[in-house]
Design a protein around this motif. Structure first.
Motif, PDB file in Angstrom:
ATOM      1  N   UNK A  96     -86.388 -95.346 -10.733  1.00 40.56           N
ATOM      2  CA  UNK A  96     -84.982 -95.710 -10.509  1.00 40.56           C
ATOM      3  C   UNK A  96     -84.948 -97.170 -10.097  1.00 40.56           C
ATOM      4  N   UNK A  97     -84.148 -97.995 -10.791  1.00 39.84           N
ATOM      5  CA  UNK A  97     -84.081 -99.401 -10.384  1.00 39.84           C
ATOM      6  C   UNK A  97     -83.315 -99.559  -9.073  1.00 39.84           C
ATOM      7  N   UNK A  98     -83.772-100.471  -8.199  1.00 40.83           N
ATOM      8  CA  UNK A  98     -83.037-100.696  -6.958  1.00 40.83           C
ATOM      9  C   UNK A  98     -81.631-101.199  -7.273  1.00 40.83           C
ATOM     10  N   UNK A  99     -80.653-100.744  -6.505  1.00 36.23           N
ATOM     11  CA  UNK A  99     -79.288-101.179  -6.710  1.00 36.23           C
ATOM     12  C   UNK A  99     -78.531-100.392  -7.759  1.00 36.23           C
ATOM     13  N   UNK A 100     -79.183 -99.446  -8.400  1.00 34.57           N
ATOM     14  CA  UNK A 100     -78.516 -98.598  -9.396  1.00 34.57           C
ATOM     15  C   UNK A 100     -77.485 -97.728  -8.684  1.00 34.57           C
ATOM     16  N   UNK A 101     -76.237 -97.719  -9.170  1.00 31.26           N
ATOM     17  CA  UNK A 101     -75.244 -96.877  -8.490  1.00 31.26           C
ATOM     18  C   UNK A 101     -75.538 -95.399  -8.700  1.00 31.26           C
ATOM     19  N   UNK A 102     -75.203 -94.582  -7.720  1.00 30.69           N
ATOM     20  CA  UNK A 102     -75.432 -93.142  -7.870  1.00 30.69           C
ATOM     21  C   UNK A 102     -74.456 -92.559  -8.886  1.00 30.69           C
ATOM     22  N   UNK A 103     -74.773 -91.399  -9.412  1.00 29.17           N
ATOM     23  CA  UNK A 103     -73.837 -90.761 -10.331  1.00 29.17           C
ATOM     24  C   UNK A 103     -72.561 -90.359  -9.584  1.00 29.17           C
ATOM     25  N   UNK A 104     -71.448 -90.230 -10.304  1.00 28.40           N
ATOM     26  CA  UNK A 104     -70.215 -89.827  -9.617  1.00 28.40           C
ATOM     27  C   UNK A 104     -70.359 -88.430  -9.036  1.00 28.40           C
ATOM     28  N   UNK A 105     -69.694 -88.163  -7.925  1.00 26.49           N
ATOM     29  CA  UNK A 105     -69.804 -86.828  -7.320  1.00 26.49           C
ATOM     30  C   UNK A 105     -69.192 -85.771  -8.227  1.00 26.49           C
ATOM     31  N   UNK A 106     -69.772 -84.611  -8.174  1.00 30.00           N
ATOM     32  CA  UNK A 106     -69.244 -83.482  -8.938  1.00 30.00           C
ATOM     33  C   UNK A 106     -68.198 -82.774  -8.097  1.00 30.00           C
ATOM     34  N   UNK A 107     -67.192 -82.230  -8.741  1.00 31.96           N
ATOM     35  CA  UNK A 107     -66.213 -81.473  -7.944  1.00 31.96           C
ATOM     36  C   UNK A 107     -66.867 -80.236  -7.343  1.00 31.96           C
ATOM     37  N   UNK A 108     -66.461 -79.906  -6.150  1.00 30.46           N
ATOM     38  CA  UNK A 108     -67.023 -78.728  -5.481  1.00 30.46           C
ATOM     39  C   UNK A 108     -66.622 -77.478  -6.248  1.00 30.46           C
ATOM     40  N   UNK A 109     -67.544 -76.579  -6.381  1.00 24.99           N
ATOM     41  CA  UNK A 109     -67.268 -75.320  -7.062  1.00 24.99           C
ATOM     42  C   UNK A 109     -67.244 -74.203  -6.041  1.00 24.99           C
ATOM     43  N   UNK A 110     -66.129 -73.524  -5.990  1.00 25.54           N
ATOM     44  CA  UNK A 110     -65.999 -72.400  -5.071  1.00 25.54           C
ATOM     45  C   UNK A 110     -66.308 -71.109  -5.800  1.00 25.54           C
ATOM     46  N   UNK A 111     -66.869 -70.149  -5.102  1.00 27.15           N
ATOM     47  CA  UNK A 111     -67.032 -68.835  -5.723  1.00 27.15           C
ATOM     48  C   UNK A 111     -65.664 -68.295  -6.120  1.00 27.15           C
ATOM     49  N   UNK A 112     -65.619 -67.453  -7.125  1.00 26.58           N
ATOM     50  CA  UNK A 112     -64.355 -66.947  -7.642  1.00 26.58           C
ATOM     51  C   UNK A 112     -63.507 -66.312  -6.551  1.00 26.58           C
ATOM     52  N   UNK A 113     -64.122 -65.556  -5.643  1.00 24.52           N
ATOM     53  CA  UNK A 113     -63.333 -64.900  -4.608  1.00 24.52           C
ATOM     54  C   UNK A 113     -62.775 -65.908  -3.605  1.00 24.52           C
ATOM     55  N   UNK A 114     -63.413 -67.034  -3.416  1.00 27.36           N
ATOM     56  CA  UNK A 114     -62.935 -68.038  -2.466  1.00 27.36           C
ATOM     57  C   UNK A 114     -61.781 -68.843  -3.054  1.00 27.36           C
ATOM     58  N   UNK A 115     -61.673 -68.878  -4.362  1.00 25.64           N
ATOM     59  CA  UNK A 115     -60.623 -69.659  -4.992  1.00 25.64           C
ATOM     60  C   UNK A 115     -59.275 -68.964  -4.896  1.00 25.64           C
ATOM     61  N   UNK A 116     -59.267 -67.683  -4.657  1.00 25.23           N
ATOM     62  CA  UNK A 116     -58.012 -66.928  -4.519  1.00 25.23           C
ATOM     63  C   UNK A 116     -57.625 -66.849  -3.052  1.00 25.23           C
TER      64      UNK A 116
END
Length: 61
Positions: free
Chosen positions: A35-55
């Motif tokens: 990994x080159x120094x100063x390389x930006x990190x990848x964009x954050x992924x959206x949090x995934x909730x379990x199906x029962x937590x989404x309701x």
């Protein structure tokens, strides 16, 4: 940078605080020239909730 997850491998399987384990693995990848120094990190992924937590329960009970 698409392979960052693959490059990190099983960084969390060690002992100690996760933040230190991740930092140590990233530092090793930078020191090894993978990994080159100063390389930006990848964009954050959206949090995934379990199906029962989404309701949410209805307030009308």
């Amino acid at each position: 940078m698409d392979d960052v997850v693959d490059l990190l491998g099983r960084w969390a399987s060690g002992r100690g605080p996760l933040c230190l384990l991740l930092t140590t693995r990233l530092r090793a990848l930078i020191d090894d020239g993978i990994l080159p120094p100063g390389e930006p990190p990848p964009p954050p992924r959206p949090a995934r909730l379990p199906a029962h937590a989404a309701r949410l329960p209805s307030a009308e009970s």
